[in-house]
Write a protein that holds these residues in place. Structure first.
Motif, PDB file in Angstrom:
ATOM      1  N   HIS A  38      18.226  10.981  77.952  1.00  0.00           N
ATOM      2  CA  HIS A  38      17.905   9.613  78.385  1.00  0.00           C
ATOM      3  C   HIS A  38      16.687   9.641  79.300  1.00  0.00           C
ATOM      4  CE1 HIS A  38      20.542  11.068  81.549  1.00  0.00           C
ATOM      5  NE2 HIS A  38      20.216  10.073  82.344  1.00  0.00           N
ATOM      6  N   HIS A  91      16.081   6.151  83.753  1.00  0.00           N
ATOM      7  CA  HIS A  91      16.405   6.004  85.175  1.00  0.00           C
ATOM      8  C   HIS A  91      15.126   6.093  86.007  1.00  0.00           C
ATOM      9  CE1 HIS A  91      20.387   6.414  83.772  1.00  0.00           C
ATOM     10  NE2 HIS A  91      20.894   7.253  84.652  1.00  0.00           N
ATOM     11  N   ASP A 125      19.723  13.550  87.128  1.00  0.00           N
ATOM     12  CA  ASP A 125      20.202  12.640  86.100  1.00  0.00           C
ATOM     13  C   ASP A 125      19.003  11.928  85.489  1.00  0.00           C
ATOM     14  OD1 ASP A 125      21.481  10.810  84.523  1.00  0.00           O
ATOM     15  OD2 ASP A 125      22.371   9.667  86.162  1.00  0.00           O
ATOM     16  N   TYR A 148      27.218  10.368  78.542  1.00  0.00           N
ATOM     17  CA  TYR A 148      25.851  10.061  78.101  1.00  0.00           C
ATOM     18  C   TYR A 148      25.850   9.637  76.632  1.00  0.00           C
ATOM     19  CZ  TYR A 148      24.439  11.787  82.638  1.00  0.00           C
ATOM     20  OH  TYR A 148      24.285  11.923  83.984  1.00  0.00           O
ATOM     21  N   TYR A 176      24.858  11.776  92.891  1.00  0.00           N
ATOM     22  CA  TYR A 176      24.763  11.094  91.594  1.00  0.00           C
ATOM     23  C   TYR A 176      24.499   9.590  91.783  1.00  0.00           C
ATOM     24  CZ  TYR A 176      26.397   9.181  87.132  1.00  0.00           C
ATOM     25  OH  TYR A 176      26.502   8.496  85.946  1.00  0.00           O
ATOM     26  N   HIS A 177      23.499   9.078  91.071  1.00  0.00           N
ATOM     27  CA  HIS A 177      23.125   7.654  91.124  1.00  0.00           C
ATOM     28  C   HIS A 177      22.813   7.164  92.534  1.00  0.00           C
ATOM     29  CE1 HIS A 177      24.350   6.135  86.841  1.00  0.00           C
ATOM     30  NE2 HIS A 177      23.485   7.127  86.827  1.00  0.00           N
TER      31      HIS A 177
HETATM   32 ZN   LIG Z   1      22.815   8.005  85.071  1.00  0.00          ZN
END
Ligand SMILES: [Zn+2]
Length: 448
Positions: A198, A201, A207, A308, A336-337
């Motif tokens: 991906h 982000h 990530d 994912y 994370y995030h």
């Molecule tokens: Zn993510």
């Protein structure tokens, strides 16, 4: 006197030799430099941030940038409007107290534009913080519900006093397109191996950026190598990107024999492999085997329909043999995030080591096949065939002999080399080296 002209075309390397030349630390350093360059760009599921990121990755590998118009129907979904953002802030008495220019995470991703003055009470429902980690900015999105908002640290929020605030988001949400990157290397066959990551982000390193750069380095390493499979790489916005690609490429799907989603491959945690929905696909056996012999801690998880883009690749109507290769999985690390998934969480050596393990998985794909023992009645006499001389990669005579005995014994046409490696506990590359030597002396032949 005539002479036949000779043209010196260097033969393409096979993967085994390419692997010998991989310098994980150097690869990791190069990947990390690209992570640094990508970090400030505000990405989303559509928009110029994705395009700019893909153009930057073209410095590593000449990937193609593809555009799919807003409104395109893709299975049960529709390609959304394109989002672009130039600036955003919250001002108090003329000072930017929350500033998109300092971190792209400060804006709720996909925020609609706004330019208004309001009280703190009116602003508050649009502010997002992480009270438990008061110095981190959360990462929030609102793709499919039109909204606006700001993400900030709890410390910043606590400092905000009553009074009038100037709220400004200079964004557009208009018909445009969804952008993704694709790169394909043609091998000897049209059967394919898929790598997908991906690319949607904003400033999140592990990530998103770790997978994007590792995929690009891997593509670069495989380019120019003589390959059995064709290799396809995708850099796509999460969920909608995978759905869009799958909807537009259904005819290709039967050719995809193995696949991996790459994410969170840059932190220093142990490797984690999440199996495909099938659970016993060759990719599942290959990754687990490689990690078992990696000398590192690792964990193997069964498929779950959460995570994912394996969610899309492993949906029941698609059901591709695609697993997910990670270090610390999504949601299992505190950063994370959040804004703490930054350039300090990802290290060049972790990126390089991830790439090295992936190259070994590719070696399994390339070299794994079943063989038939051509002297199956009792053991063949190995000494007179010169099989005890040193073989590349296996220095220890006893280990070499065990690899030979296992490979001969299980090469009944029903077990492939990976089965033999798993069953015997011998690393795949040793079994594969031995199989080559046995083939050379006509003790084995590949089964088609
Ligand atoms: Zn993510």
């Amino acid at each position: 006197m005539s002479q036949t002209p000779t043209i010196a075309v260097p033969p393409q390397k096979i993967l085994r030799d390419a692997l010998k030349d991989v310098r994980p630390q150097e690869e990791g350093d190069q990947a990390y430099e690209v992570v640094e360059a990508l970090y400030p760009i505000c990405r989303s599921i559509t928009g110029d941030g994705v395009r700019q990121s893909l153009r930057l990755l073209q410095g590593t590998v000449p990937l193609q940038i593809r555009e799919v118009p807003t409104g395109t129907q893709v299975f049960d979904w529709t390609v959304p409007k394109e989002w672009n953002i130039r600036d955003a802030y919250i001002k108090k008495a003329g000072d930017r107290i929350v500033d998109f220019q300092r971190s792209s995470l400060h804006v709720l991703n996909y925020s609609i534009p706004i330019a208004q003055r309001m009280s703190l009470a009116e602003l508050r429902p649009h502010l997002f913080t992480l009270p438990e980690t008061p110095d981190w900015i959360p990462y929030r999105t609102s793709y499919y519900r039109e909204a606006w908002g700001f993400c900030l640290t709890q410390t910043e929020l606590d400092r905000m006093e009553e009074g009038e605030y100037e709220v400004y988001i200079d964004s557009t949400l208009e018909p445009g397109s969804l952008t993704y990157g694709e790169y394909r290397i043609q091998g000897a066959t049209d059967d394919e191996v898929l790598f997908s990551c991906h690319a949607c982000h904003p400033a999140l390193c592990n990530d998103n950026l770790s997978g994007m750069t590792t995929a690009a380095r891997l593509a670069r390493l495989l380019d120019g190598v003589s390959l059995r499979y064709s290799y396809r790489f995708l850099w796509i916005p999460g969920t909608i990107g995978a759905i869009t690609w799958l909807a537009r490429n259904e005819s290709i799907l039967p050719r995809i024999k193995h696949g991996l989603v790459l994410s969170c491959v840059g932190d220093s945690g142990p490797f984690t492999y999440k199996r495909s929905r099938r659970g016993d696909a060759e990719v599942d056996r290959a990754v687990e085997h490689v990690l078992r012999h990696s000398g590192n801690d690792f964990e193997v998880l069964d498929f779950t329909p959460y995570g994912y883009d394996e969610r899309q690749y492993c949906s029941p109507g698609i059901n591709l043999p695609v697993g997910c290769f990670m270090r610390t999985p999504n949601g299992r690390y505190p950063q994370y995030h959040t804004s703490a998934d930054d350039l300090t969480l990802v290290t060049p050596s972790s990126l390089g080591e991830s790439l090295f393990q992936l190259m070994q998985v590719v070696q399994v794909f390339e070299e794994n096949r079943p063989y038939l023992n051509l002297q199956p009645k009792c053991e063949p006499q190995l000494g007179r065939r010169g099989l005890y001389r040193q073989m590349g990669g296996i220095k220890d005579a006893a280990a070499r002999e065990m690899a030979i005995l296992w490979t001969l014994n299980l090469s009944d046409g029903r077990h492939d080399l990976l089965d033999i490696a798993i069953h015997s506990g011998i690393p795949f590359h040793q079994v594969s080296t031995v199989a080559d030597a046995l083939k050379e002396v006509n003790l084995l032949r590949p089964v088609e």
